[in-house]
Design a protein around this motif. Structure first.
Motif, PDB file in Angstrom:
ATOM      1  N   ILE A   3      63.635  11.667  71.388  1.00 12.57           N
ATOM      2  CA  ILE A   3      64.421  12.951  71.042  1.00 12.57           C
ATOM      3  C   ILE A   3      64.066  13.181  69.712  1.00 12.57           C
ATOM      4  O   ILE A   3      63.887  12.519  68.786  1.00 12.57           O
ATOM      5  CB  ILE A   3      65.643  12.812  71.358  1.00 12.57           C
ATOM      6  CG1 ILE A   3      66.360  11.511  70.598  1.00 12.57           C
ATOM      7  CG2 ILE A   3      66.054  12.588  72.905  1.00 12.57           C
ATOM      8  CD1 ILE A   3      68.136  11.565  70.649  1.00 12.57           C
ATOM      9  N   SER A   5      65.545  16.775  66.976  1.00 14.70           N
ATOM     10  CA  SER A   5      66.343  17.963  66.826  1.00 14.70           C
ATOM     11  C   SER A   5      65.526  19.193  67.463  1.00 14.70           C
ATOM     12  O   SER A   5      64.385  19.115  67.404  1.00 14.70           O
ATOM     13  CB  SER A   5      66.536  18.379  65.278  1.00 14.70           C
ATOM     14  OG  SER A   5      66.912  19.717  65.244  1.00 14.70           O
ATOM     15  N   ASN A  60      74.265   4.663  69.352  1.00 12.29           N
ATOM     16  CA  ASN A  60      73.686   5.637  69.998  1.00 12.29           C
ATOM     17  C   ASN A  60      74.181   6.913  69.430  1.00 12.29           C
ATOM     18  O   ASN A  60      73.450   7.947  69.174  1.00 12.29           O
ATOM     19  CB  ASN A  60      73.633   5.606  71.542  1.00 12.29           C
ATOM     20  CG  ASN A  60      72.801   4.309  71.795  1.00 12.29           C
ATOM     21  OD1 ASN A  60      71.695   4.057  71.414  1.00 12.29           O
ATOM     22  ND2 ASN A  60      73.458   3.727  73.077  1.00 12.29           N
ATOM     23  N   GLU A  61      75.478   7.295  69.465  1.00 13.70           N
ATOM     24  CA  GLU A  61      76.219   8.321  68.787  1.00 13.70           C
ATOM     25  C   GLU A  61      75.769   8.607  67.275  1.00 13.70           C
ATOM     26  O   GLU A  61      75.214   9.722  67.189  1.00 13.70           O
ATOM     27  CB  GLU A  61      77.661   8.300  68.774  1.00 13.70           C
ATOM     28  CG  GLU A  61      78.311   9.722  68.264  1.00 13.70           C
ATOM     29  CD  GLU A  61      77.954  10.927  68.990  1.00 13.70           C
ATOM     30  OE1 GLU A  61      78.027  11.943  68.614  1.00 13.70           O
ATOM     31  OE2 GLU A  61      77.532  10.658  70.358  1.00 13.70           O
ATOM     32  N   ARG A  64      72.299  10.175  67.572  1.00  9.54           N
ATOM     33  CA  ARG A  64      72.232  11.439  67.924  1.00  9.54           C
ATOM     34  C   ARG A  64      72.656  12.383  67.004  1.00  9.54           C
ATOM     35  O   ARG A  64      72.095  13.565  66.564  1.00  9.54           O
ATOM     36  CB  ARG A  64      73.133  11.749  69.207  1.00  9.54           C
ATOM     37  CG  ARG A  64      72.574  10.867  70.375  1.00  9.54           C
ATOM     38  CD  ARG A  64      72.953  11.306  71.700  1.00  9.54           C
ATOM     39  NE  ARG A  64      74.579  10.940  71.948  1.00  9.54           N
ATOM     40  CZ  ARG A  64      75.227   9.981  72.186  1.00  9.54           C
ATOM     41  NH1 ARG A  64      74.459   9.246  72.743  1.00  9.54           N
ATOM     42  NH2 ARG A  64      76.370   9.852  72.163  1.00  9.54           N
ATOM     43  N   ARG A  68      70.287  15.154  65.313  1.00  7.15           N
ATOM     44  CA  ARG A  68      70.656  16.707  65.103  1.00  7.15           C
ATOM     45  C   ARG A  68      70.411  17.347  63.753  1.00  7.15           C
ATOM     46  O   ARG A  68      69.991  18.437  63.533  1.00  7.15           O
ATOM     47  CB  ARG A  68      71.735  16.815  65.861  1.00  7.15           C
ATOM     48  CG  ARG A  68      71.977  16.802  67.381  1.00  7.15           C
ATOM     49  CD  ARG A  68      73.374  17.376  67.625  1.00  7.15           C
ATOM     50  NE  ARG A  68      74.612  16.467  67.215  1.00  7.15           N
ATOM     51  CZ  ARG A  68      75.080  15.378  67.873  1.00  7.15           C
ATOM     52  NH1 ARG A  68      74.789  15.275  69.110  1.00  7.15           N
ATOM     53  NH2 ARG A  68      76.130  14.618  67.385  1.00  7.15           N
ATOM     54  N   LEU A  81      72.025   9.847  76.856  1.00  5.73           N
ATOM     55  CA  LEU A  81      72.080  11.097  76.181  1.00  5.73           C
ATOM     56  C   LEU A  81      73.171  12.088  77.088  1.00  5.73           C
ATOM     57  O   LEU A  81      73.413  11.732  78.311  1.00  5.73           O
ATOM     58  CB  LEU A  81      70.943  12.028  76.591  1.00  5.73           C
ATOM     59  CG  LEU A  81      69.744  11.520  75.568  1.00  5.73           C
ATOM     60  CD1 LEU A  81      68.498  12.440  75.966  1.00  5.73           C
ATOM     61  CD2 LEU A  81      69.974  12.128  74.041  1.00  5.73           C
ATOM     62  N   HIS A  85      72.492  18.813  76.058  1.00  8.99           N
ATOM     63  CA  HIS A  85      72.284  18.290  74.916  1.00  8.99           C
ATOM     64  C   HIS A  85      71.655  19.472  74.202  1.00  8.99           C
ATOM     65  O   HIS A  85      70.216  19.306  73.877  1.00  8.99           O
ATOM     66  CB  HIS A  85      71.817  16.928  74.678  1.00  8.99           C
ATOM     67  CG  HIS A  85      70.517  16.838  75.598  1.00  8.99           C
ATOM     68  ND1 HIS A  85      69.501  17.143  75.472  1.00  8.99           N
ATOM     69  CD2 HIS A  85      70.858  16.011  76.955  1.00  8.99           C
ATOM     70  CE1 HIS A  85      68.741  16.708  76.350  1.00  8.99           C
ATOM     71  NE2 HIS A  85      69.508  16.122  77.086  1.00  8.99           N
ATOM     72  N   LEU A  88      69.478  18.895  70.977  1.00  9.08           N
ATOM     73  CA  LEU A  88      68.416  17.911  70.985  1.00  9.08           C
ATOM     74  C   LEU A  88      67.248  18.360  71.825  1.00  9.08           C
ATOM     75  O   LEU A  88      67.588  18.943  73.171  1.00  9.08           O
ATOM     76  CB  LEU A  88      69.044  16.455  71.477  1.00  9.08           C
ATOM     77  CG  LEU A  88      70.126  15.870  70.647  1.00  9.08           C
ATOM     78  CD1 LEU A  88      70.689  14.767  71.138  1.00  9.08           C
ATOM     79  CD2 LEU A  88      69.672  15.687  69.292  1.00  9.08           C
TER      80      LEU A  88
END
Length: 154
Positions: A3, A5, A60-61, A64, A68, A81, A85, A88
């Motif tokens: 992943i 942004s 994981n948060e 993310r 971003r 995920l 999202h 992302l």
């Protein structure tokens, strides 16, 4: 899955990216011992590749949030995920996703303690409530049938 942004240049790149392109970016990782990290490290080693610039994150948060903010890219399990999202982008990278399997092993020469039996029964009955059904290959019923003893009932 990889992943970035949605505003990251790799997210705008046409076609499938090479793993080398991904590894040229700062790679955001979970701590050593994380299943996804171990799977990625093993896959890279098998293919003669190495991570260059990395940053270890606690959750994981957190990964993310940092992705971003365009501070790196990440390889995460798809199930972590959120369903939606938009900020992302899932990157199409050659060799990804890496498939993994979770397995339960039970010794057939010993009776399972009752808490372990309850855990297995609960897992069999509720696994698809925790993990999306498309990720599940629940073969616990087959495992139960193969045991040389019957699980105790309440």
């Amino acid at each position: 899955m990889a992943i970035a942004s949605a505003a990251h240049p790799l997210a705008q790149a046409p076609g499938v990216l090479s793993m080398e392109q991904l590894l040229n970016e700062r790679l955001l990782l979970r701590e050593p011992g994380s299943a996804t990290r171990m799977l990625l490290e093993s896959w890279l080693q098998e293919h003669g590749l190495a991570m260059r610039s990395t940053l270890q994150m606690a959750s994981n948060e957190a990964i993310r949030v940092v992705v971003r903010a365009r501070m790196g890219v990440a390889v995460l399990s798809e199930h972590v995920l959120p369903k939606e999202h938009p900020e992302l982008a899932v990157l199409r990278v050659q060799g990804l996703p890496i498939e993994s399997h979770w397995q339960l092993i039970i010794r057939n020469d010993r009776r399972l303690p009752q808490p372990a039996q309850r855990f297995l029964q609960y897992t069999r009955d509720h696994l698809e409530e925790w993990i999306e059904p498309r990720f599940v290959c629940n073969e616990l019923a087959t495992l139960f049938e193969a045991l040389p003893f019957r699980l105790e009932e309440d």
